[in-house]
Design an enzyme around this catalytic site. Structure first.
Site, PDB file in Angstrom:
ATOM      1  N   SER A   1       3.135  11.263   7.673  1.00  0.00           N
ATOM      2  CA  SER A   1       3.692  12.111   6.611  1.00  0.00           C
ATOM      3  C   SER A   1       4.635  13.185   7.102  1.00  0.00           C
ATOM      4  O   SER A   1       4.553  13.643   8.248  1.00  0.00           O
ATOM      5  CB  SER A   1       2.553  12.769   5.833  1.00  0.00           C
TER       6      SER A   1
ATOM      7  N   TRP B   1      -9.307   9.042   0.496  1.00  0.00           N
ATOM      8  CA  TRP B   1      -9.697   8.131   1.578  1.00  0.00           C
ATOM      9  C   TRP B   1     -11.096   7.565   1.411  1.00  0.00           C
ATOM     10  O   TRP B   1     -11.398   6.474   1.880  1.00  0.00           O
ATOM     11  CB  TRP B   1      -9.564   8.826   2.938  1.00  0.00           C
TER      12      TRP B   1
ATOM     13  N   GLN C   1       4.026   7.400   2.152  1.00  0.00           N
ATOM     14  CA  GLN C   1       3.394   6.583   3.185  1.00  0.00           C
ATOM     15  C   GLN C   1       3.218   5.177   2.626  1.00  0.00           C
ATOM     16  O   GLN C   1       2.702   4.999   1.504  1.00  0.00           O
ATOM     17  CB  GLN C   1       2.039   7.197   3.557  1.00  0.00           C
TER      18      GLN C   1
ATOM     19  N   TRP D   1       0.816  -1.221   0.000  1.00  0.00           N
ATOM     20  CA  TRP D   1       0.000   0.000   0.000  1.00  0.00           C
ATOM     21  C   TRP D   1       0.842   1.259   0.000  1.00  0.00           C
ATOM     22  O   TRP D   1       1.887   1.315   0.649  1.00  0.00           O
ATOM     23  CB  TRP D   1      -0.866  -0.024   1.257  1.00  0.00           C
ATOM     24  N   MET D   2       0.326   2.295  -0.666  1.00  0.00           N
ATOM     25  CA  MET D   2       0.953   3.622  -0.650  1.00  0.00           C
ATOM     26  C   MET D   2      -0.110   4.697  -0.452  1.00  0.00           C
ATOM     27  O   MET D   2      -1.184   4.603  -1.046  1.00  0.00           O
ATOM     28  CB  MET D   2       1.634   3.827  -2.005  1.00  0.00           C
ATOM     29  N   ASN D   3       0.190   5.707   0.375  1.00  0.00           N
ATOM     30  CA  ASN D   3      -0.615   6.939   0.318  1.00  0.00           C
ATOM     31  C   ASN D   3       0.289   8.148   0.183  1.00  0.00           C
ATOM     32  O   ASN D   3       1.174   8.119  -0.688  1.00  0.00           O
ATOM     33  CB  ASN D   3      -1.708   7.033   1.386  1.00  0.00           C
ATOM     34  N   ASP D   4       0.152   9.174   0.958  1.00  0.00           N
ATOM     35  CA  ASP D   4       0.743  10.491   0.674  1.00  0.00           C
ATOM     36  C   ASP D   4       2.194  10.491   0.188  1.00  0.00           C
ATOM     37  O   ASP D   4       3.044   9.776   0.742  1.00  0.00           O
ATOM     38  CB  ASP D   4       0.788  11.351   1.941  1.00  0.00           C
TER      39      ASP D   4
ATOM     40  N   GLU E   1      -4.808  18.587   6.713  1.00  0.00           N
ATOM     41  CA  GLU E   1      -3.676  17.670   6.621  1.00  0.00           C
ATOM     42  C   GLU E   1      -2.694  18.184   5.563  1.00  0.00           C
ATOM     43  O   GLU E   1      -3.059  18.944   4.673  1.00  0.00           O
ATOM     44  CB  GLU E   1      -4.161  16.270   6.224  1.00  0.00           C
TER      45      GLU E   1
ATOM     46  N   ASP F   1       2.060  16.037   9.798  1.00  0.00           N
ATOM     47  CA  ASP F   1       2.471  16.303   8.420  1.00  0.00           C
ATOM     48  C   ASP F   1       3.341  17.564   8.278  1.00  0.00           C
ATOM     49  O   ASP F   1       3.003  18.491   7.527  1.00  0.00           O
ATOM     50  CB  ASP F   1       1.236  16.397   7.485  1.00  0.00           C
TER      51      ASP F   1
HETATM   52  C1  FRU Z   1      -3.248  12.162   4.798  1.00  0.00           C
HETATM   53  C2  FRU Z   1      -2.874  11.450   6.081  1.00  0.00           C
HETATM   54  C3  FRU Z   1      -1.905  12.285   6.868  1.00  0.00           C
HETATM   55  C4  FRU Z   1      -1.208  11.267   7.694  1.00  0.00           C
HETATM   56  C5  FRU Z   1      -1.126  10.091   6.751  1.00  0.00           C
HETATM   57  C6  FRU Z   1      -1.204   8.762   7.443  1.00  0.00           C
HETATM   58  O1  FRU Z   1      -3.640  11.335   3.763  1.00  0.00           O
HETATM   59  O2  FRU Z   1      -4.045  11.163   6.799  1.00  0.00           O
HETATM   60  O3  FRU Z   1      -2.515  13.307   7.611  1.00  0.00           O
HETATM   61  O4  FRU Z   1       0.053  11.706   8.089  1.00  0.00           O
HETATM   62  O5  FRU Z   1      -2.196  10.228   5.847  1.00  0.00           O
HETATM   63  O6  FRU Z   1      -0.897   7.733   6.567  1.00  0.00           O
END
Ligand code: FRU
Length: 491
Positions: free
Chosen positions: A101, A304, A57, A38-41, A222, A167
């Site tokens: 983040s 999200w 992330q 998985w990947m996010n920010d 965020e 963040d």
């Molecule tokens: C934004 C967030 C950040 C947090 C991160 C957690 O997408 O919710 O605020 O640091 O993702 O993965």
């Protein structure tokens, strides 16, 4: 503080082993995906030792969010990425609940400093708290400071939250002082961005609040970013739980606040506010200043709300947007794909001032890897409606419909193959300028990024459409003159 290296080694071994099982065909051509999992920010987007570094992330062990690590990739052109080993794992008391983040700052002594949010599982109130941590290294291996968390609850004035405090985006000022902006939630003013300063990156002091939601733009801000651009100061935030209003859609969004910055008095004079992206899948962007002076933004090409039940077709999940050059024109933040994209152009097909009405295919204009610009010459034209369909076969299509009379565009992926009852359409302003409307579409297999009028508005969306649905058609309700330039993309 007891630092146990095992979680990082484990993640590095795991990603090395698993990523070799995924072929390049299963990935987009030029959008960054995680090696596995998985990947996010985007995090720590920087130029360091002659290349771009992008951290993110990351949860290597599944295609869903989990204990947050920092993944890492490098690139010379922002399009061809090479994986580096996982950079951070949650392995200290200060970040046991996750390495959330943050950002990266090249230090004057040649090292790279990562500034990130450490989530502490049970803080003072036996509740999760969030605080800012530092790790310094050579661009591959990073050592976490023993002083972590270096910026925490005790640094916050009354009214700010220690649970929504995350963040950090840090930079080194021209005066040799380190600064960071960080997201927070104030008891009354809701989403806020706070500014801190430090002489050494370890001892931080509160400078002030830059701006707040004022109950209009969501409940927690965020992933802030704060930078000068073309004579203005830009604050970008990703609000949670926005109410829909004007051009802002409900839920998780990205917002740019443009204004003037009086650094001496820590005053941000907000002038205008605009959505950064009008699509269905864009969140938490971060920017970097390139060595040639361009401000470049990359975002998580997801959201999200939409990611939760999204199908998992690969052993990786989620991708970054195309990096975009930012500029301000007539008081608006504008975006265009980085010019490096031209290095992927192949087999260009052009049509100049052709007339279209019935649904038409244009020879050579077909595919799911494409950078295509369509210009509608709408002056002195009775046509009021133009429909572009892409990712089309007998069952599927993704539709972009321009209502020229209303100056509105509807992006609609409801026939794009989804089996989910979620939002699939967005309505966006798209007005002719001097009799022309231009649409630039970047397609990279399962995504579309649409830049309207040279990036005055952008619509970013994932499409779940089978890859062999690659037809493209053009139609209008009356004869319409079009110019089309389609560049196929290849590595
Ligand atoms: C934004 C967030 C950040 C947090 C991160 C957690 O997408 O919710 O605020 O640091 O993702 O993965």
């Amino acid at each position: 503080m007891n630092q146990n290296p095992a979680p990082l080694e484990r993640a590095r071994d795991y990603e090395r082993e698993q990523s070799t099982r995924i072929s390049a065909h299963e990935r987009p051509l030029f959008h960054l995906t995680p090696p596995v999992g998985w990947m996010n920010d985007p995090n720590g987007f920087c130029w360091y030792k002659g290349q771009y570094h992008l951290f993110y992330q990351y949860h290597p062990y599944s295609t869903s969010w989990g204990p947050m690590h920092w993944g890492h990739a490098v690139s010379k052109d922002l399009l061809r990425w090479i994986y580096e080993p996982c950079a951070l794992a949650p392995d200290t008391e200060a970040d046991a609940g996750g390495c959330f983040s943050g950002s990266a700052v090249p230090l004057p002594d040649g090292r790279l400093m990562l500034v990130y949010t450490g989530v502490q599982i049970a803080g003072t109130f036996r509740r999760e708290t969030q605080a800012q941590c530092v790790a310094i290294g050579d661009g591959v291996d990073f050592e976490k400071s023993r002083l972590n968390p270096v910026l925490h609850q005790a640094h916050l004035p009354e009214g700010y939250s220690a649970f929504d405090f995350r963040d950090p985006k840090a930079w080194l000022g021209e005066d040799g002082t380190y600064y960071l902006v960080v997201g927070n939630r104030h008891a009354q003013r809701m989403g806020t961005v706070l500014l801190f300063s430090s002489a050494d990156g370890l001892n931080w002091q509160f400078e002030g609040e830059i701006d707040s939601s004022r109950e209009e733009y969501g409940h927690m801000w965020e992933c802030p970013d704060f930078f000068p651009l073309d004579g203005k100061q830009v604050l970008i935030v990703s609000p949670q739980q926005m109410h829909a209003r004007e051009e802002f859609h409900a839920g998780y969004g990205t917002v740019a606040l443009l204004g003037a910055w009086d650094e001496a008095h820590c005053q941000f004079e907000r002038e205008t506010v605009q959505p950064v992206d009008h699509g269905l899948n864009f969140y938490a962007p971060q920017t970097v200043l390139s060595p040639d002076g361009r401000r470049i933004m990359i975002g998580w090409m997801d959201n999200w709300e939409t990611c939760k039940g999204a199908p998992r077709r690969h052993a990786w999940y989620a991708q970054m947007s195309v990096p975009r050059e930012l500029r301000i024109e007539k008081g608006r933040l504008m975006q265009r794909p980085v010019r490096e994209i031209e290095s992927l152009w192949q087999d260009t097909v052009s049509y100049s001032l052709i007339t279209v009405q019935e649904e038409t295919e244009l020879p050579g204009v077909r595919g799911r890897l494409m950078d295509m610009t369509v210009i509608l010459h709408a002056e002195a034209c009775v046509c009021r409606r133009f429909t572009l369909r892409v990712a089309k076969d007998a069952q599927h299509f993704v539709q972009i419909r321009c209502d020229l009379a209303r100056g509105e565009l509807v992006f609609d992926r409801s026939h794009g193959g989804s089996r989910r009852d979620i939002v699939h359409t967005r309505h966006v302003k798209a007005q002719e300028r001097d009799g022309q409307l231009s649409l630039r579409l970047l397609m990279d297999k399962e995504s579309i990024e649409l830049f309207i009028n040279e990036g005055e508005r952008v619509v970013t969306s994932l499409i779940p459409t089978p890859l062999d649905a690659d037809g493209i058609t053009f139609a209008a309700d009356a004869p319409l003159r079009l110019s089309v330039e389609a560049h196929h993309l290849g590595a």
